[in-house]
Design an enzyme around this catalytic site. Structure first.
Site, mmCIF file in Angstrom:
data_model
loop_
_atom_site.group_PDB
_atom_site.id
_atom_site.type_symbol
_atom_site.label_atom_id
_atom_site.label_comp_id
_atom_site.label_asym_id
_atom_site.label_seq_id
_atom_site.Cartn_x
_atom_site.Cartn_y
_atom_site.Cartn_z
ATOM 1 N N HIS A 3 7.915 -6.296 -7.259
ATOM 2 C CA HIS A 3 6.604 -5.716 -7.553
ATOM 3 C C HIS A 3 6.482 -4.364 -6.869
ATOM 4 O O HIS A 3 6.717 -4.233 -5.668
ATOM 5 C CB HIS A 3 5.496 -6.652 -7.059
ATOM 6 C CG HIS A 3 4.178 -6.465 -7.742
ATOM 7 N ND1 HIS A 3 3.513 -5.250 -7.765
ATOM 8 C CD2 HIS A 3 3.389 -7.337 -8.430
ATOM 9 C CE1 HIS A 3 2.383 -5.392 -8.435
ATOM 10 N NE2 HIS A 3 2.274 -6.644 -8.857
ATOM 11 N N TYR A 30 0.834 -1.365 -4.891
ATOM 12 C CA TYR A 30 -0.416 -1.219 -5.638
ATOM 13 C C TYR A 30 -0.858 0.240 -5.756
ATOM 14 O O TYR A 30 -1.592 0.602 -6.674
ATOM 15 C CB TYR A 30 -1.540 -2.010 -4.954
ATOM 16 C CG TYR A 30 -1.360 -3.506 -4.976
ATOM 17 C CD1 TYR A 30 -1.062 -4.189 -6.161
ATOM 18 C CD2 TYR A 30 -1.514 -4.257 -3.813
ATOM 19 C CE1 TYR A 30 -0.907 -5.555 -6.181
ATOM 20 C CE2 TYR A 30 -1.364 -5.635 -3.830
ATOM 21 C CZ TYR A 30 -1.060 -6.282 -5.011
ATOM 22 O OH TYR A 30 -0.914 -7.645 -5.033
ATOM 23 N N ASP A 73 -0.175 -11.580 -16.883
ATOM 24 C CA ASP A 73 -0.902 -12.225 -15.793
ATOM 25 C C ASP A 73 -2.036 -13.055 -16.391
ATOM 26 O O ASP A 73 -2.911 -12.521 -17.077
ATOM 27 C CB ASP A 73 -1.460 -11.154 -14.838
ATOM 28 C CG ASP A 73 -2.105 -11.754 -13.605
ATOM 29 O OD1 ASP A 73 -3.082 -12.505 -13.760
ATOM 30 O OD2 ASP A 73 -1.653 -11.453 -12.486
ATOM 31 N N HIS A 116 1.797 -2.099 -12.064
ATOM 32 C CA HIS A 116 0.507 -1.922 -12.723
ATOM 33 C C HIS A 116 0.510 -0.551 -13.394
ATOM 34 O O HIS A 116 0.796 0.458 -12.727
ATOM 35 C CB HIS A 116 -0.628 -1.986 -11.708
ATOM 36 C CG HIS A 116 -0.788 -3.323 -11.053
ATOM 37 N ND1 HIS A 116 -1.770 -3.577 -10.114
ATOM 38 C CD2 HIS A 116 -0.107 -4.493 -11.202
ATOM 39 C CE1 HIS A 116 -1.680 -4.830 -9.717
ATOM 40 N NE2 HIS A 116 -0.674 -5.407 -10.363
ATOM 41 N N ASP A 129 -10.684 -8.942 -11.307
ATOM 42 C CA ASP A 129 -9.342 -9.340 -10.890
ATOM 43 C C ASP A 129 -9.465 -10.167 -9.621
ATOM 44 O O ASP A 129 -9.257 -9.685 -8.520
ATOM 45 C CB ASP A 129 -8.489 -8.084 -10.646
ATOM 46 C CG ASP A 129 -7.056 -8.416 -10.246
ATOM 47 O OD1 ASP A 129 -6.704 -9.604 -10.210
ATOM 48 O OD2 ASP A 129 -6.298 -7.469 -9.945
ATOM 49 N N GLU A 151 2.489 -4.634 -16.437
ATOM 50 C CA GLU A 151 1.665 -5.812 -16.224
ATOM 51 C C GLU A 151 0.362 -5.724 -17.014
ATOM 52 O O GLU A 151 -0.278 -4.668 -17.054
ATOM 53 C CB GLU A 151 1.357 -5.984 -14.735
ATOM 54 C CG GLU A 151 0.571 -7.250 -14.428
ATOM 55 C CD GLU A 151 0.473 -7.553 -12.951
ATOM 56 O OE1 GLU A 151 -0.459 -8.291 -12.569
ATOM 57 O OE2 GLU A 151 1.315 -7.058 -12.172
ATOM 58 N N HIS A 182 -5.555 -12.031 -15.337
ATOM 59 C CA HIS A 182 -5.914 -10.728 -15.887
ATOM 60 C C HIS A 182 -6.256 -10.809 -17.374
ATOM 61 O O HIS A 182 -7.273 -10.262 -17.811
ATOM 62 C CB HIS A 182 -4.777 -9.729 -15.686
ATOM 63 C CG HIS A 182 -4.508 -9.402 -14.253
ATOM 64 N ND1 HIS A 182 -3.468 -8.581 -13.867
ATOM 65 C CD2 HIS A 182 -5.132 -9.772 -13.105
ATOM 66 C CE1 HIS A 182 -3.470 -8.462 -12.560
ATOM 67 N NE2 HIS A 182 -4.464 -9.181 -12.055
ATOM 68 N N HIS A 214 2.744 -13.985 -14.526
ATOM 69 C CA HIS A 214 2.055 -14.197 -13.253
ATOM 70 C C HIS A 214 1.047 -15.317 -13.488
ATOM 71 O O HIS A 214 0.132 -15.181 -14.297
ATOM 72 C CB HIS A 214 1.332 -12.928 -12.805
ATOM 73 C CG HIS A 214 2.234 -11.912 -12.184
ATOM 74 N ND1 HIS A 214 1.820 -10.637 -11.878
ATOM 75 C CD2 HIS A 214 3.530 -11.982 -11.795
ATOM 76 C CE1 HIS A 214 2.824 -9.952 -11.341
ATOM 77 N NE2 HIS A 214 3.868 -10.759 -11.279
ATOM 78 N N GLU A 217 0.667 -16.073 -7.829
ATOM 79 C CA GLU A 217 0.063 -15.069 -6.952
ATOM 80 C C GLU A 217 -1.302 -15.565 -6.472
ATOM 81 O O GLU A 217 -2.250 -14.808 -6.337
ATOM 82 C CB GLU A 217 -0.120 -13.745 -7.678
ATOM 83 C CG GLU A 217 1.158 -13.056 -8.094
ATOM 84 C CD GLU A 217 0.872 -11.735 -8.783
ATOM 85 O OE1 GLU A 217 1.554 -10.759 -8.461
ATOM 86 O OE2 GLU A 217 -0.039 -11.679 -9.638
ATOM 87 N N ARG A 237 0.819 -1.219 0.000
ATOM 88 C CA ARG A 237 0.000 0.000 0.000
ATOM 89 C C ARG A 237 0.848 1.263 0.000
ATOM 90 O O ARG A 237 0.329 2.366 0.149
ATOM 91 C CB ARG A 237 -0.941 -0.006 1.215
ATOM 92 C CG ARG A 237 -1.917 -1.174 1.227
ATOM 93 C CD ARG A 237 -2.803 -1.166 -0.006
ATOM 94 N NE ARG A 237 -3.526 -2.427 -0.182
ATOM 95 C CZ ARG A 237 -4.188 -2.751 -1.271
ATOM 96 N NH1 ARG A 237 -4.226 -1.921 -2.294
ATOM 97 N NH2 ARG A 237 -4.814 -3.904 -1.367
ATOM 98 N N HIS A 250 -8.082 -13.698 -8.240
ATOM 99 C CA HIS A 250 -7.190 -14.831 -8.437
ATOM 100 C C HIS A 250 -7.715 -16.068 -7.718
ATOM 101 O O HIS A 250 -8.231 -15.983 -6.602
ATOM 102 C CB HIS A 250 -5.794 -14.520 -7.913
ATOM 103 C CG HIS A 250 -5.109 -13.413 -8.630
ATOM 104 N ND1 HIS A 250 -3.776 -13.101 -8.428
ATOM 105 C CD2 HIS A 250 -5.556 -12.529 -9.562
ATOM 106 C CE1 HIS A 250 -3.444 -12.067 -9.196
ATOM 107 N NE2 HIS A 250 -4.514 -11.708 -9.887
#
Length: 277
Positions: free
Chosen positions: A67, A70, A176, A107, A224, A142, A179, A211, A256, A37, A226
Site C-alpha cells: 500500500h 496516504y 474496498d 488511492h 470512509d 483503489e 468504500h 479490501h 483493514e 504519512r 471501517h
C-alpha cells in the site's frame, strides 16, 4: 482455500511480516511501503528478502498487496505535491521488484477543487511517466468512498484512468467493500448487479484484490469509516456472499478493520468458516 490476511507492520522486515501473517492464520498480506504519512523508506535488506521468499514458498503465502502512503496525491493542485507522489511511487515500484509479481495499491487522490476530469488526466499522466514495460508489479487503483474531492468513487472514473494509461496490462483495481458501499454500490442487496456494472465498465479481469471491511456508516453515506466484519452496515451475510462469489473467491482478501493481531486472527478464522467448497 480463501486467500485472506490483513495489514502487517513492515517495521521488522519481510520475514517478520511473513511470520506475523502465518501466526494469524492468513496466507496473503498487505503492508505500507513506508510510513503511511509519507517520508523516506528504509533500505531493503537483501538477506531478509531472500529469507522471506524461502519462507513464503514453504508456507504457501500468496500475493503481497503493498500500500502506498496516504499522502500520495498524483492529482494535487500543487506541483510539488504531484512531484512528491511521482517520486514516491517510482521509488516504491523499484523496491517492489525485490519481491516480484505482486501488487502495489494506491488511492487515486483528491482533485482539491480542480474537478474530476483534470484529476483523471493528471493521474494517468503520472502513471504513463512511471510504469515500465519491464516491471512485474501490477499497480492497483483503489475504489474510494467519495468523501470530499476524492477521485475513484465511481467505476467510470477508474475506467477512464485506465483508458488513458498506455501500459494497461500493468494496472488493476482493488475493490474496498466499505468504500464501494459508502459510495453507493449496493453490495449487500445487489452484489451481482454491482459486479456486472464493474465488468461492463472496467472489465472483471482488472479486479485483482479486495479490501474486506465492514462500514460504520450507512449505504451511500460517502464516508470512509471501517468497522469490524459483521459489526457494521454491511454485515456477515453479505460477506459470506462476497467471499464465495465465483468472480471473487480466488482473489486476495485483505482485512483493514480496526483490530489487533488477535482480532485479525478471529476474523480470518470466521471468514474461513463461511467458505463454501
Amino acid at each position: 482455500m480463501l486467500n485472506i490476511g490483513c495489514h502487517v507492520s513492515s517495521a521488522k522486515g519481510y520475514l517478520a511480516m511473513g511470520k506475523d501473517i502465518v501466526s494469524m492464520g492468513g496466507n496473503v498480506f498487505a503492508f505500507f511501503t513506508r510510513n503511511p504519512r509519507g517520508g523516506k523508506a528504509k533500505d531493503i535488506d537483501v538477506a531478509d528478502v531472500a529469507d522471506f521468499l524461502r519462507f513464503k514458498k514453504e508456507h504457501k503465502i500468496g500475493y503481497l498487496v503493498a500500500h502506498a502512503p496516504y499522502t500520495l496525491n498524483p492529482c494535487a493542485a500543487k506541483e510539488e505535491l504531484r512531484e512528491f507522489a511521482h517520486n514516491v511511487m517510482a521509488d516504491d515500484l523499484v523496491r517492489m521488484e525485490h519481491t516480484p509479481g505482486n501488487y502495489y495499491n494506491f488511492h487515486p487522490g483528491s482533485h482539491v477543487g480542480q474537478g474530476v476530469e483534470v484529476a483523471i488526466e493528471l493521474i494517468s499522466h503520472q502513471l504513463n511517466e512511471i510504469l515500465k514495460k519491464t516491471q512485474s508489479t501490477i499497480v492497483l487503483l483503489e475504489t474510494m468512498s467519495g468523501k470530499g474531492t476524492e477521485v475513484g468513487r465511481t467505476f467510470r472514473e477508474l475506467a477512464e484512468i485506465i483508458r488513458r494509461t498506455e501500459l494497461k496490462d500493468h494496472l488493476g483495481v482493488c475493490l474496498d467493500t466499505c468504500h464501494v458501499y459508502s459510495a453507493g454500490y449496493d453490495i449487500v442487496n445487489d452484489l451481482e448487479g454491482v459486479l456486472k456494472e464493474f465488468d461492463e465498465t472496467i472489465g472483471i479481469d482488472k479486479l485483482r484484490a479486495i479490501h474486506l471491511n465492514d462500514s460504520m456508516t450507512p449505504f451511500a453515506s460517502r464516508k470512509d469509516r471501517h468497522a469490524k466484519i459483521g459489526e457494521g452496515s454491511i454485515g456477515n451475510e453479505a460477506f459470506g456472499r462476497i467471499v464465495n462469489h465465483p468472480y471473487l473467491k480466488a482473489l486476495p482478501f485483505i482485512l483493514e478493520t480496526p483490530n489487533d493481531s488477535d482480532g485479525y486472527a478471529r476474523e480470518i478464522a470466521s471468514l474461513r468458516s463461511m467458505e463454501q467448497f
